[in-house]
Design a protein around this motif. Structure first.
Motif, PDB file in Angstrom:
ATOM      1  N   ALA A 199     -72.550  52.336  86.402  1.00  0.00           N
ATOM      2  CA  ALA A 199     -71.095  53.200  86.400  1.00  0.00           C
ATOM      3  C   ALA A 199     -71.357  54.352  87.243  1.00  0.00           C
ATOM      4  CB  ALA A 199     -70.719  53.481  84.978  1.00  0.00           C
ATOM      5  N   ALA A 200     -72.591  54.981  87.373  1.00  0.00           N
ATOM      6  CA  ALA A 200     -72.722  56.240  88.257  1.00  0.00           C
ATOM      7  C   ALA A 200     -72.617  55.933  89.649  1.00  0.00           C
ATOM      8  CB  ALA A 200     -73.942  56.897  87.503  1.00  0.00           C
ATOM      9  N   VAL A 201     -73.442  54.891  89.849  1.00  0.00           N
ATOM     10  CA  VAL A 201     -73.355  54.315  91.129  1.00  0.00           C
ATOM     11  C   VAL A 201     -71.932  53.864  91.618  1.00  0.00           C
ATOM     12  CG1 VAL A 201     -74.339  52.457  92.731  1.00  0.00           C
ATOM     13  CG2 VAL A 201     -75.831  53.589  91.345  1.00  0.00           C
ATOM     14  N   ASN A 202     -71.259  53.251  90.910  1.00  0.00           N
ATOM     15  CA  ASN A 202     -69.695  52.767  91.359  1.00  0.00           C
ATOM     16  C   ASN A 202     -69.073  54.180  91.431  1.00  0.00           C
ATOM     17  OD1 ASN A 202     -70.605  50.067  91.251  1.00  0.00           O
ATOM     18  ND2 ASN A 202     -69.842  49.697  88.989  1.00  0.00           N
ATOM     19  N   ASP A 203     -69.131  54.935  90.583  1.00  0.00           N
ATOM     20  CA  ASP A 203     -68.289  56.304  90.611  1.00  0.00           C
ATOM     21  C   ASP A 203     -68.465  56.911  91.811  1.00  0.00           C
ATOM     22  OD1 ASP A 203     -66.560  57.928  89.545  1.00  0.00           O
ATOM     23  OD2 ASP A 203     -68.123  59.358  88.949  1.00  0.00           O
ATOM     24  N   LEU A 204     -69.971  56.945  92.206  1.00  0.00           N
ATOM     25  CA  LEU A 204     -70.263  57.625  93.652  1.00  0.00           C
ATOM     26  C   LEU A 204     -69.815  56.956  94.643  1.00  0.00           C
ATOM     27  CD1 LEU A 204     -72.353  60.018  94.604  1.00  0.00           C
ATOM     28  CD2 LEU A 204     -73.942  58.395  94.335  1.00  0.00           C
ATOM     29  N   LYS A 205     -69.986  55.506  94.656  1.00  0.00           N
ATOM     30  CA  LYS A 205     -69.328  54.616  95.676  1.00  0.00           C
ATOM     31  C   LYS A 205     -67.836  54.888  95.726  1.00  0.00           C
ATOM     32  CE  LYS A 205     -72.390  50.823  95.637  1.00  0.00           C
ATOM     33  NZ  LYS A 205     -72.608  49.260  95.465  1.00  0.00           N
TER      34      LYS A 205
ATOM     35  N   GLN B 239     -66.149  57.553  94.911  1.00  0.00           N
ATOM     36  CA  GLN B 239     -66.062  59.114  95.557  1.00  0.00           C
ATOM     37  C   GLN B 239     -66.554  59.136  97.014  1.00  0.00           C
ATOM     38  OE1 GLN B 239     -68.346  61.743  93.032  1.00  0.00           O
ATOM     39  NE2 GLN B 239     -67.159  61.498  91.607  1.00  0.00           N
ATOM     40  N   VAL B 240     -67.575  58.445  97.274  1.00  0.00           N
ATOM     41  CA  VAL B 240     -67.824  58.534  98.800  1.00  0.00           C
ATOM     42  C   VAL B 240     -66.870  57.631  99.487  1.00  0.00           C
ATOM     43  CG1 VAL B 240     -69.356  57.392 100.671  1.00  0.00           C
ATOM     44  CG2 VAL B 240     -70.370  58.470  98.415  1.00  0.00           C
ATOM     45  N   ALA B 241     -66.347  56.743  99.060  1.00  0.00           N
ATOM     46  CA  ALA B 241     -65.368  55.995  99.471  1.00  0.00           C
ATOM     47  C   ALA B 241     -63.931  56.763  99.948  1.00  0.00           C
ATOM     48  CB  ALA B 241     -64.854  54.712  98.780  1.00  0.00           C
ATOM     49  N   LYS B 242     -63.732  57.614  98.667  1.00  0.00           N
ATOM     50  CA  LYS B 242     -62.443  58.375  98.711  1.00  0.00           C
ATOM     51  C   LYS B 242     -62.821  59.397  99.944  1.00  0.00           C
ATOM     52  CE  LYS B 242     -60.809  57.935  94.382  1.00  0.00           C
ATOM     53  NZ  LYS B 242     -60.585  58.400  92.678  1.00  0.00           N
TER      54      LYS B 242
ATOM     55  N   ILE C 168     -62.007  61.806 105.260  1.00  0.00           N
ATOM     56  CA  ILE C 168     -62.428  62.052 106.404  1.00  0.00           C
ATOM     57  C   ILE C 168     -61.827  61.382 107.519  1.00  0.00           C
ATOM     58  CG2 ILE C 168     -64.627  62.346 107.951  1.00  0.00           C
ATOM     59  CD1 ILE C 168     -66.169  63.352 105.154  1.00  0.00           C
ATOM     60  N   ALA C 169     -61.793  59.930 107.187  1.00  0.00           N
ATOM     61  CA  ALA C 169     -61.398  59.172 108.363  1.00  0.00           C
ATOM     62  C   ALA C 169     -59.789  59.504 108.775  1.00  0.00           C
ATOM     63  CB  ALA C 169     -61.419  57.719 108.011  1.00  0.00           C
ATOM     64  N   GLU C 170     -59.154  59.672 107.545  1.00  0.00           N
ATOM     65  CA  GLU C 170     -57.703  60.062 107.686  1.00  0.00           C
ATOM     66  C   GLU C 170     -57.540  61.516 108.476  1.00  0.00           C
ATOM     67  OE1 GLU C 170     -53.984  61.353 104.755  1.00  0.00           O
ATOM     68  OE2 GLU C 170     -55.798  59.973 104.078  1.00  0.00           O
ATOM     69  N   LYS C 171     -58.288  62.399 108.250  1.00  0.00           N
ATOM     70  CA  LYS C 171     -58.237  63.309 108.899  1.00  0.00           C
ATOM     71  C   LYS C 171     -58.608  63.264 110.350  1.00  0.00           C
ATOM     72  CE  LYS C 171     -59.093  66.578 105.084  1.00  0.00           C
ATOM     73  NZ  LYS C 171     -59.882  67.942 104.646  1.00  0.00           N
ATOM     74  N   VAL C 172     -59.773  62.687 110.792  1.00  0.00           N
ATOM     75  CA  VAL C 172     -60.069  62.373 112.005  1.00  0.00           C
ATOM     76  C   VAL C 172     -59.089  61.577 112.645  1.00  0.00           C
ATOM     77  CG1 VAL C 172     -62.071  61.040 113.399  1.00  0.00           C
ATOM     78  CG2 VAL C 172     -62.611  62.423 111.513  1.00  0.00           C
ATOM     79  N   VAL C 173     -58.622  60.583 112.185  1.00  0.00           N
ATOM     80  CA  VAL C 173     -57.620  59.804 112.623  1.00  0.00           C
ATOM     81  C   VAL C 173     -56.272  60.509 112.920  1.00  0.00           C
ATOM     82  CG1 VAL C 173     -55.992  57.690 112.285  1.00  0.00           C
ATOM     83  CG2 VAL C 173     -58.466  57.520 111.785  1.00  0.00           C
ATOM     84  N   ARG C 174     -56.051  61.399 112.067  1.00  0.00           N
ATOM     85  CA  ARG C 174     -54.621  62.082 112.217  1.00  0.00           C
ATOM     86  C   ARG C 174     -54.888  63.132 113.639  1.00  0.00           C
ATOM     87  NH1 ARG C 174     -53.140  64.280 106.356  1.00  0.00           N
ATOM     88  NH2 ARG C 174     -52.170  62.539 105.760  1.00  0.00           N
ATOM     89  N   GLN C 175     -56.021  63.473 113.788  1.00  0.00           N
ATOM     90  CA  GLN C 175     -56.476  64.548 114.999  1.00  0.00           C
ATOM     91  C   GLN C 175     -56.286  63.747 116.176  1.00  0.00           C
ATOM     92  OE1 GLN C 175     -59.778  66.603 114.336  1.00  0.00           O
ATOM     93  NE2 GLN C 175     -58.938  68.494 113.922  1.00  0.00           N
TER      94      GLN C 175
END
Length: 167
Positions: free
Chosen positions: A121-127, A129-132, A137-144
């Motif tokens: 569950a912790a790994v999934n939660d971490l994944k 959070q990492v995915a979010k 980050i991708a959204e911010k980079v893509v926006r720029q």
């Protein structure tokens, strides 16, 4: 003694013998017979008492032997019961140890499962959070990068090339 012989009289002697015989007969009939009967009865009573005492002694010996035998049987039965009780106690202790070990193994296994599921569950939660974070980050980079029209076209063409190459 000479005087006795000198004064000896047959008549007196005869009457003394008759009186003596009568006295003996009377004593025999009225005194000796009851006395002898009493002595014989007493002797028979003593003999009977001695026989009874002997029988009682033999019976006491038999009872004593029986008591000793019963005592030995009771001792052996007590020993057997104590042995059975010890065996039952040891079996109960052994069973309790086995049950406790099985329960401990079960608890440990459940704890491992719980730890594993918590870890997953912790790994999934971490994944997640990492995915979010990656998406943010991708959204911010893509926006720029998509703020400029030329950059948007290059990005779309690069993605199309990647898609065609992967197939």
């Amino acid at each position: 003694m000479e005087k006795l012989i000198e004064q000896f009289s047959f008549g007196l002697f005869f009457w003394q013998i008759i009186i003596f015989v009568l006295l003996v007969l009377l004593l025999k009939k009225y005194a000796w017979k009851p006395i002898l009967d009493a002595v014989n009865n007493r002797e028979e009573g003593i003999r009977t008492a001695l026989q009874s005492a002997e029988e009682a002694r033999k019976e006491m010996q038999n009872l004593q032997a029986d008591n000793e035998k019963l005592l030995q049987e009771a001792r052996s039965e007590r020993e057997a019961m104590m042995k059975d009780a010890r065996e039952i106690k040891e079996k109960m202790i052994s069973d309790a140890k086995s049950e406790a070990q099985a329960e401990a193994d079960k608890i440990i296994k459940a704890a491992h499962s719980a730890i594993e599921s918590e870890k997953q569950a912790a790994v999934n939660d971490l994944k997640d959070q990492v995915a979010k974070l990656s998406i943010e980050i991708a959204e911010k980079v893509v926006r720029q990068e998509l703020s400029d029209k030329d950059k948007q076209i290059k990005l779309v063409e690069g993605m199309l090339n990647d898609v065609t190459l992967n197939n």
